[in-house]
Enzyme design. Structure first.
Site, PDB file in Angstrom:
ATOM      1  N   LEU A  51       0.829  -1.218   0.000  1.00 19.10           N
ATOM      2  CA  LEU A  51       0.000   0.000   0.000  1.00 19.10           C
ATOM      3  C   LEU A  51       0.851   1.250   0.000  1.00 19.10           C
ATOM      4  CD1 LEU A  51      -2.687  -1.143   2.592  1.00 19.10           C
ATOM      5  CD2 LEU A  51      -3.011  -0.850   0.138  1.00 19.10           C
ATOM      6  N   GLY A  52       2.054   1.146   0.503  1.00 21.45           N
ATOM      7  CA  GLY A  52       2.929   2.313   0.493  1.00 21.45           C
ATOM      8  C   GLY A  52       4.127   2.120   1.390  1.00 21.45           C
ATOM      9  N   HIS A  53       5.113   2.978   1.175  1.00 25.59           N
ATOM     10  CA  HIS A  53       6.315   2.952   2.007  1.00 25.59           C
ATOM     11  C   HIS A  53       6.390   4.259   2.767  1.00 25.59           C
ATOM     12  CE1 HIS A  53       7.863  -0.435  -0.336  1.00 25.59           C
ATOM     13  NE2 HIS A  53       7.454   0.223  -1.405  1.00 25.59           N
ATOM     14  N   ASN A  84       8.778   6.350   6.094  1.00 18.60           N
ATOM     15  CA  ASN A  84      10.136   6.426   6.603  1.00 18.60           C
ATOM     16  C   ASN A  84      10.486   5.231   7.459  1.00 18.60           C
ATOM     17  OD1 ASN A  84      11.257   8.909   5.633  1.00 18.60           O
ATOM     18  ND2 ASN A  84       9.606   9.897   6.771  1.00 18.60           N
ATOM     19  N   GLY A  85       9.466   4.754   8.182  1.00 17.66           N
ATOM     20  CA  GLY A  85       9.736   3.669   9.116  1.00 17.66           C
ATOM     21  C   GLY A  85       9.592   2.287   8.513  1.00 17.66           C
ATOM     22  N   VAL A 127       3.732  -0.663   4.317  1.00 18.52           N
ATOM     23  CA  VAL A 127       2.378  -1.090   4.671  1.00 18.52           C
ATOM     24  C   VAL A 127       1.839  -1.993   3.566  1.00 18.52           C
ATOM     25  CG1 VAL A 127       0.042  -0.333   5.271  1.00 18.52           C
ATOM     26  CG2 VAL A 127       2.001   1.070   5.937  1.00 18.52           C
ATOM     27  N   LYS A 153       1.543  -3.025   8.823  1.00 15.96           N
ATOM     28  CA  LYS A 153       2.741  -2.197   8.684  1.00 15.96           C
ATOM     29  C   LYS A 153       3.924  -2.986   9.217  1.00 15.96           C
ATOM     30  CE  LYS A 153       4.264   2.483   9.424  1.00 15.96           C
ATOM     31  NZ  LYS A 153       3.738   3.812   9.627  1.00 15.96           N
ATOM     32  N   ASP A 206       2.316  12.838  14.915  1.00 12.04           N
ATOM     33  CA  ASP A 206       2.625  12.713  13.486  1.00 12.04           C
ATOM     34  C   ASP A 206       1.374  13.006  12.647  1.00 12.04           C
ATOM     35  OD1 ASP A 206       4.305  12.315  11.365  1.00 12.04           O
ATOM     36  OD2 ASP A 206       4.335  10.122  11.500  1.00 12.04           O
TER      37      ASP A 206
HETATM   38  P1  ATP Z   1       5.763   8.228   7.491  1.00 14.20           P
HETATM   39  O1  ATP Z   1       6.518   6.952   7.553  1.00 14.20           O
HETATM   40  O2  ATP Z   1       6.647   9.416   7.414  1.00 14.20           O
HETATM   41  O3  ATP Z   1       4.750   8.305   8.575  1.00 14.20           O
HETATM   42  P2  ATP Z   1       3.628   7.574   5.629  1.00 14.20           P
HETATM   43  O4  ATP Z   1       2.540   7.827   6.602  1.00 14.20           O
HETATM   44  O5  ATP Z   1       3.377   7.989   4.218  1.00 14.20           O
HETATM   45  O6  ATP Z   1       4.966   8.286   6.091  1.00 14.20           O
HETATM   46  P3  ATP Z   1       3.362   4.766   6.215  1.00 14.20           P
HETATM   47  O7  ATP Z   1       2.738   5.077   7.524  1.00 14.20           O
HETATM   48  O8  ATP Z   1       4.391   3.690   6.180  1.00 14.20           O
HETATM   49  O9  ATP Z   1       4.042   6.056   5.611  1.00 14.20           O
HETATM   50  O10 ATP Z   1       2.196   4.427   5.192  1.00 14.20           O
HETATM   51  C1  ATP Z   1       2.458   4.213   3.842  1.00 14.20           C
HETATM   52  C2  ATP Z   1       1.156   4.347   3.063  1.00 14.20           C
HETATM   53  O11 ATP Z   1       0.350   3.202   3.302  1.00 14.20           O
HETATM   54  C3  ATP Z   1       0.294   5.515   3.469  1.00 14.20           C
HETATM   55  O12 ATP Z   1       0.658   6.670   2.762  1.00 14.20           O
HETATM   56  C4  ATP Z   1      -1.104   5.064   3.126  1.00 14.20           C
HETATM   57  O13 ATP Z   1      -1.416   5.457   1.820  1.00 14.20           O
HETATM   58  C5  ATP Z   1      -1.012   3.557   3.222  1.00 14.20           C
HETATM   59  N1  ATP Z   1      -1.703   3.067   4.426  1.00 14.20           N
HETATM   60  C6  ATP Z   1      -1.245   3.076   5.693  1.00 14.20           C
HETATM   61  N2  ATP Z   1      -2.117   2.521   6.545  1.00 14.20           N
HETATM   62  C7  ATP Z   1      -3.192   2.141   5.802  1.00 14.20           C
HETATM   63  C8  ATP Z   1      -4.459   1.511   6.094  1.00 14.20           C
HETATM   64  N3  ATP Z   1      -4.790   1.161   7.335  1.00 14.20           N
HETATM   65  N4  ATP Z   1      -5.314   1.300   5.079  1.00 14.20           N
HETATM   66  C9  ATP Z   1      -4.982   1.653   3.823  1.00 14.20           C
HETATM   67  N5  ATP Z   1      -3.836   2.249   3.485  1.00 14.20           N
HETATM   68  C10 ATP Z   1      -2.929   2.498   4.447  1.00 14.20           C
HETATM   69 MG    MG Z   2       1.757   6.768   8.140  1.00 13.88          MG
END
Ligand code: ATP
Ligand code: MG
Length: 429
Positions: free
Chosen positions: A172-174, A176-177, A180, A195, A283
């Protein structure tokens, strides 16, 4: 076999179709239809209207084989649902199984009533509670999503969430940490967001993180992402939460103010809830605000575990554009710092100014946006933390009050439209 050549609709033409209308928190009603393939969307809404006379239902959902909820709000989508359903019926027939009814989940905005003027048969097998559903309030779930979350929690209470039970699907995405993933939880049949964060830490610290995450089980708000559990495997932690099919706000382009207003209301309520539990989010930013096609808006990635935050911080040094000035200059972090990030998050979808610590707070151009909106943002982004609105002032702000009408349909329709647009731009898979 002729029926295969003719397609599922023809083969099923003479079959009676049973539609099981699931009523949030109180079982189901079975509706027998004799002309299934000809059924129109309007017909279904009419019957739902009879079963749930006090609710305003504009759409309904069904579950696909992954347990993902698919929304139906047109005849086209009805056809897709029936075609999917008839294909499962054929499979059941081929395997000699009992034919399951077609389950649908009305998307009701208001609590359902219990009248059943058409004397439809109540199915006593489905649904566990015969009590009337509770009145919708901020802290109580208003639809079936929460019910399935509750079911999932029950399943999880019997055993720990673990890697063996999870099938990872798309990324779903990456962040910093970590990364997902959309994942399938085999025992419950639910889709989750997991995550995964790489952490090279001692067993002691792992235990500390796990106990700090315990509080997430207690978080129960419609504005906070549901937490299902976490586990360590070797040097990585997996945190399992509710999947939000609309994803995060950062990927949406310019959001109209009447939608943004409703989103802001949910975010303020989510933050107020966390603050009431003495949790600072730490955050707040658009990528940590998630939406779904039901029109719900939920916060995720708040800092409940100091140890987890610290461990991630070791691998990531820096600031982000949403951090309050006092945080960037290393001063004390408080509720006010979350409020700054809230302000800047809602300014960002409008693609406005950048904020720099030493300069004056940014101001939105009046005229383009409503006066209450501009005032809300400017107040949240006052340089002096103490001058920013306190939680109760946020809730009482005219911008929030104006959009605090519980209208989830506005957000729902906007999310659905944006997802459709995204899909059509991507073209066929
Ligand atoms: P950071 O690590 O700086 O907080 P971030 O929030 O973009 O940045 P992640 O928290 O790893 O990074 O999330 C990555 C992406 O995954 C998010 O941008 C979001 O689009 C997707 N995502 C996270 N949680 C969910 C969820 N519960 N349902 C659907 N998509 C999600
Ligand atoms: Mg996030």
């Amino acid at each position: 076999m002729l029926w295969l050549a003719l397609g599922p609709f023809h083969a099923m033409e003479n079959q009676v179709l049973v539609i099981r209308i699931k009523i949030p928190n109180s079982g189901a009603v079975d509706w027998t239809v004799h002309s299934g393939p000809q059924l129109l969307f309007r017909d279904v809404l009419d019957v739902i209207g009879q079963v749930l006379p006090e609710a305003t239902t504009t759409a309904f959902e069904y579950e696909d084989e992954d347990g993902d909820r698919i929304t139906v709000r047109s005849d086209e989508e009805m056809k897709a649902m029936l075609s999917y359903y008839y294909s499962t019926v054929m499979e059941q027939q081929v395997n000699g199984q009992l034919i399951e009814p077609l389950q649908i989940f009305p998307r009701a905005c208001k609590p359902p009533g219990e009248r059943n003027i058409h004397g439809l048969k109540v199915n006593t097998r489905a649904g566990s509670s015969q009590h009337s559903s509770p009145a919708v309030s901020d802290s109580l779930p208003s639809n079936s999503l929460k019910k399935s979350s509750a079911e999932l929690k029950k399943i999880l209470a019997n055993g720990q969430m673990n890697e063996q039970d999870i099938r990872y699907r798309d990324t779903l995405g990456h962040g910093n940490g970590g990364t997902v993933y959309k994942a399938y939880h085999v025992p419950s049949g639910k889709i989750l967001a997991v995550k995964v964060i790489l952490l090279d830490i001692t067993l002691e610290l792992q235990k500390q993180i796990m106990s700090e995450l315990e509080i997430l089980y207690k978080c129960d708000s419609s504005y906070i992402i549901g937490f299902y559990g976490a586990f360590f495997v070797e040097n990585r932690i997996s945190i399992c939460t509710e999947f939000m099919d609309g994803g995060s706000l950062d990927v949406y382009r310019k959001i109209p103010e009447h939608v943004l207003g409703r989103i802001a209301v949910a975010v303020v309520k989510g933050l107020t809830y966390l603050w009431s539990l003495k949790i600072l989010h730490r955050d707040v930013k658009p990528s940590n605000m998630l939406v779904n096609t039901r029109g719900q808006v939920k916060l995720c990635d708040f800092g409940v575990s100091t140890q987890l935050v610290n461990s991630i911080a070791k691998t990531y040094v820096g600031t982000n554009a949403y951090m309050a000035p006092e945080r960037i200059s290393g001063e004390q972090y408080g509720i006010h710092s979350d409020v700054w990030s809230l302000g800047i998050s809602f300014m960002e979808p409008l693609q406005l100014l950048q904020c720099i610590v030493d300069e004056d707070s940014p101001v939105l151009p009046v005229g383009e946006f409503s006066e209450p909106f501009v005032h809300f943002i400017t107040q949240c982004m006052r340089k002096q933390p103490k001058e920013r609105p306190a939680p109760e002032e946020l809730m009482g702000h005219p911008f929030i009050v104006q959009f605090n009408d519980g209208n989830a349909t506005v957000v729902s329709m906007w999310v659905c439209r944006a997802l459709e647009e995204r899909r059509s731009q991507q073209g066929p898979p």
